[in-house]
Structures are given as structure tokens and as C-alpha cells.
Design an enzyme around this catalytic site. Structure first.
Site, PDB file in Angstrom:
ATOM      1  N   TRP A   1       0.868  -1.186   0.000  1.00  0.00           N
ATOM      2  CA  TRP A   1       0.000   0.000   0.000  1.00  0.00           C
ATOM      3  C   TRP A   1       0.902   1.232   0.000  1.00  0.00           C
ATOM      4  O   TRP A   1       1.775   1.367   0.868  1.00  0.00           O
ATOM      5  CB  TRP A   1      -0.878  -0.053   1.251  1.00  0.00           C
ATOM      6  CG  TRP A   1      -1.794   1.098   1.471  1.00  0.00           C
ATOM      7  CD1 TRP A   1      -2.661   1.649   0.580  1.00  0.00           C
ATOM      8  CD2 TRP A   1      -1.971   1.825   2.696  1.00  0.00           C
ATOM      9  NE1 TRP A   1      -3.358   2.673   1.169  1.00  0.00           N
ATOM     10  CE2 TRP A   1      -2.948   2.803   2.466  1.00  0.00           C
ATOM     11  CE3 TRP A   1      -1.385   1.727   3.961  1.00  0.00           C
ATOM     12  CZ2 TRP A   1      -3.364   3.683   3.446  1.00  0.00           C
ATOM     13  CZ3 TRP A   1      -1.802   2.601   4.943  1.00  0.00           C
ATOM     14  CH2 TRP A   1      -2.777   3.572   4.693  1.00  0.00           C
TER      15      TRP A   1
ATOM     16  N   ASP B   1      -0.808  -5.225  10.003  1.00  0.00           N
ATOM     17  CA  ASP B   1      -1.819  -4.316   9.475  1.00  0.00           C
ATOM     18  C   ASP B   1      -2.979  -5.137   8.924  1.00  0.00           C
ATOM     19  O   ASP B   1      -2.840  -5.824   7.907  1.00  0.00           O
ATOM     20  CB  ASP B   1      -1.202  -3.439   8.382  1.00  0.00           C
ATOM     21  CG  ASP B   1      -2.170  -2.384   7.862  1.00  0.00           C
ATOM     22  OD1 ASP B   1      -3.259  -2.228   8.435  1.00  0.00           O
ATOM     23  OD2 ASP B   1      -1.820  -1.720   6.861  1.00  0.00           O
TER      24      ASP B   1
ATOM     25  N   ALA C   1      -6.370  -4.701   7.360  1.00  0.00           N
ATOM     26  CA  ALA C   1      -7.226  -3.672   6.757  1.00  0.00           C
ATOM     27  C   ALA C   1      -8.417  -4.238   5.999  1.00  0.00           C
ATOM     28  O   ALA C   1      -9.330  -3.482   5.659  1.00  0.00           O
ATOM     29  CB  ALA C   1      -6.391  -2.800   5.809  1.00  0.00           C
TER      30      ALA C   1
ATOM     31  N   LYS D   1     -13.410  -1.070   5.232  1.00  0.00           N
ATOM     32  CA  LYS D   1     -13.904  -1.961   4.178  1.00  0.00           C
ATOM     33  C   LYS D   1     -14.946  -2.940   4.708  1.00  0.00           C
ATOM     34  O   LYS D   1     -16.000  -3.121   4.100  1.00  0.00           O
ATOM     35  CB  LYS D   1     -12.734  -2.753   3.572  1.00  0.00           C
ATOM     36  CG  LYS D   1     -11.555  -1.903   3.100  1.00  0.00           C
ATOM     37  CD  LYS D   1     -11.907  -0.953   1.985  1.00  0.00           C
ATOM     38  CE  LYS D   1     -10.674  -0.313   1.355  1.00  0.00           C
ATOM     39  NZ  LYS D   1      -9.863   0.479   2.297  1.00  0.00           N
TER      40      LYS D   1
END
Length: 393
Positions: A127, A207, A209, A242
């Protein structure tokens, strides 16, 4: 003073969004923006979130300050989904709310730096904001290769990075549904990763996400849990953008796992001080909506159904692309069927990506990253045909 600033390069994705908006072709396809889309191309508010928001409208009686830790009820409600049924970890775990997953990553990096970390290992591609955050916080970044050409994870590169890391290093890993490749580590590989962290003593920063958008809530987090079950300390960044559809409400959480319960108060006090200096306190509304959903059995069931619908639709798109492998033999579309989440990388040249945009009205990032949720039953055949056209030219 301000006239000394140099102009920064414009965000390429924002430019792509603008070009797509200006394209008059009715059959254009947007694979650039990283949000979930339905079969109709919409990014709706979850029904469970709508219901929770209405409850907040009806019952919330104050907008007073909460403090830098944010909504602790929200933070606690997420714990079983991230850490399992026994989410106390012997009193070694504490968390706080953040402005999105981005805020959680930044806080993790800043706290690691305050604890003495000077260098962070990052798999690439990643990312884009990961590297920007590391640079802005002021830690050195060193990279390792994340994915092999065959669409699998380069586990050897990661294990080498962990094994050669210094005592003052940390390693930042995607928990699931890797952005931008969609290439995740297998459960067997996560076991090896956990053992490598234990042997090296290097700090893991995990992480998470896109939890729930890959194989399932438990399946997606199983690798992270393997690491946390073995390492003495870790930092976890979590995003609800999300999996609850709360993109612009900026809903995230940051968790700290300490070597001992006695160490935790000092760690939390440092995290609170960093949060206070960065954003004072996180926005409340989205976190309160998530808390409301997760504290209500009916709303939780509705949310799980909605998340399951998203996951199943993206899996169907991946399976359709994988089935077209023989139609576009140079791109290894078959690998997309084994990958997870919103994103995938196609080995296209910039010239081919420009040709897709100009001749076929198909918009994707210059890196070859596509958002598979931008595809559906109506446009996937045309996308496959366009890929065959530009790769066979």
C-alpha cells in the site's frame, strides 16, 4: 517562508478518478478506486450500519469529548473477532480507537520509534501510504520482495528479512487480503513466520485492513493469531473502513500486546500521548455505529450476512477471471483464483494500461493493480476480451 515549499507530485489515483469521470463512454470500467462495489457498481451503506445509526440518532444524548483512547466499547467489541474468544492475552492486551486504519498504522510506527525501533522492513509492492508514513514518522525503511511471479508469496524473502534483522528493527506485514497483490501467506507459512519472529526477537507490526473479505473472518485472521500466540510483544493496526463500509467515517483501532501485564500501562500512556499530539481524539460516529452493531445479536447477524455477500461476489469474479487463463495466457489469470480480497496485480506494461484506457475505457492504476470489485457479470467478459486484445497486439 511558505513560498519555499516545492510542489508535490499529484496523486495518480485522483487523476485517474478525474479521467474516468470525464469519459463519456457508457461502458467504461473503473478498476482503480479501492472501494467495494456491488453488481450494480454501487458502494452502499451497510443495512446493519444504517440501523445502528438510526439507534444512535434516537438514543445518543451527548457529543462530549471521549479522550485520545476514543470509544473503548468499540475497541473491546472488536477484540473477539481479531484475537479470538479469549481476547485478554493474560492482561497483556490493550487497544484504542484511531482515525481509520491509516491512523492505526501511523500510531504503531510512531510508538515503535518511541520504543527504540530505527528501521522497519516492508514487503513490496505494498500500500503506497505505508512507505509515506514510515518516511514521515522518520524511521528507515528497508524492503523485501513480497510476491513471486507465479502469484504466490515469497516466503523465503520474508524469512530472510526477519532472520537478518537487527534488534532495533520491526517488520510490517499485511494480515490478509494483501494490497495491492491479493497474495497472502498460507497458514503453514504463517507458522514459519511466527517461529522466525520468536527466534529473532524482532517486533511484528501487523496491518489488518481487509478482515473478512478473503476466505472468512476466522480464516483471514488465523495467520495473525498464530504470530500473536507465540511472540512476546506486537502491534496491530485494524481498519473497519472496508468490512463495515465506513470509508469516509475513518474507523480504526490500534492494539498493543506487551511482554507482561506490568508493562502495559507505560505502553498505553505513550500511545495516548502520541494520539493526543496527532489528532487529539478520533471521530466518534463510525466507531459508535460499529459498537452498536457488535453489541446486538440481530445486527451482528445482519452484518455477517452482508460481509458474506461481499466476499462471495468477489470470489465469483476471481473464479471467472481464473477460468479465462487460456484466453489471456501471458497474464497468469489462474493465480487470481487463489488470491484474496479487493486487489490483484496484472503484469501489464504502462503502454498496455494506457491502451486499455484509451481504446477500451478500462481504468486501472499504472502499476497494474486492479480492484476486482469493479468487475461484475455484465462487464467481465469485455474486460477479458480487452486484456486479450492488448496482450496479443
Amino acid at each position: 517562508m511558505l513560498d519555499q515549499l516545492e510542489a508535490q507530485s499529484p496523486d495518480a489515483l485522483l487523476a485517474l478518478i478525474k479521467m474516468h469521470a470525464q469519459d463519456a463512454r457508457e461502458d467504461k470500467i473503473d478498476l482503480g478506486v479501492g472501494v467495494y462495489r456491488t453488481n450494480d457498481g454501487a458502494t452502499p451503506v451497510f443495512r446493519s450500519i444504517k440501523a445502528a445509526e438510526q439507534r444512535l440518532v434516537d438514543t445518543q444524548d451527548s457529543k462530549s469529548y471521549l479522550g485520545p483512547e476514543g470509544d473503548t466499547g468499540f475497541v473491546d467489541a472488536l477484540k473477539p473477532y481479531i484475537f479470538g474468544k479469549d481476547a485478554t492475552m493474560g492482561g497483556r492486551l490493550e487497544g484504542m480507537q484511531t482515525p481509520g486504519g491509516t491512523g492505526a498504522v501511523r500510531l504503531a510506527v510512531a510508538l515503535a520509534k518511541a520504543a527504540g525501533v530505527t528501521r522497519i522492513h516492508l514487503g513490496v509492492p505494498s500500500w503506497p501510504n505505508h512507505a509515506q508514513i514510515l518516511q514521515d514518522v522518520g524511521v528507515e525503511t528497508t524492503t523485501f520482495h513480497h510476491a513471486n511471479a507465479d502469484g504466490t508469496a515469497d516466503i523465503d524473502a520474508l524469512l530472510e528479512a526477519i532472520g537478518n534483522a537487527r534488534a532495533t528493527d520491526a517488520v510490517l506485514l499485511h494480515g490478509c487480503c494483501h494490497n495491492p497483490t491479493g497474495v497472502d501467506y498460507t497458514q503453514e507459512q504463517w507458522g514459519r513466520i511466527a517461529d522466525a519472529f520468536v527466534e529473532s526477537g524482532v517486533l511484528p507490526i501487523l496491518d489488518v485492513a481487509y478482515h473478512g473479505l478473503g476466505q472468512g473472518l476466522d480464516e483471514d485472521i488465523a495467520g495473525v493469531r498464530q504470530v500473536l500466540a507465540k511472540v512476546p510483544e506486537a502491534l496491530v493496526a485494524y481498519s473497519c473502513d472496508k468490512n463495515f463500509g465506513l470509508y469516509r467515517d475513518r474507523v480504526g483501532a490500534f492494539y498493543m500486546i506487551a511482554r507482561s501485564a506490568a508493562d502495559l500501562p507505560a505502553i498505553v500512556s505513550n500511545a495516548n500521548a502520541l494520539a493526543r499530539a496527532n489528532w487529539s481524539m478520533p471521530p466518534d460516529h463510525g466507531g459508535a455505529a460499529v459498537r452498536t452493531v457488535l453489541r446486538d445479536e440481530e445486527l451482528t447477524s445482519q452484518w455477517l450476512d452482508e460481509l458474506g455477500e461481499m466476499r462471495a461476489r468477489m470470489r465469483r469474479v476471481r473464479e471467472r477471471l481464473a477460468a479465462a487463463d487460456n484466453e489471456v495466457p501471458s497474464l497468469n489469470l489462474a493465480a487470481l483464483g487463489q488470491q484474496n480480497g479487493l486487489f490483484a496485480m496484472l503484469p501489464l506494461s504502462r503502454e498496455q494500461i494506457a491502451q486499455l484506457r484509451e481504446e477500451h475505457g478500462i481504468y486501472m492504476a499504472g502499476s497494474g493493480r486492479i480492484n476486482v470489485a469493479g468487475l461484475h457479470e455484465g462487464n467481465t467478459p469485455r474486460f477479458i476480451a480487452a486484456l486479450a486484445d492488448v496482450t496479443n497486439a
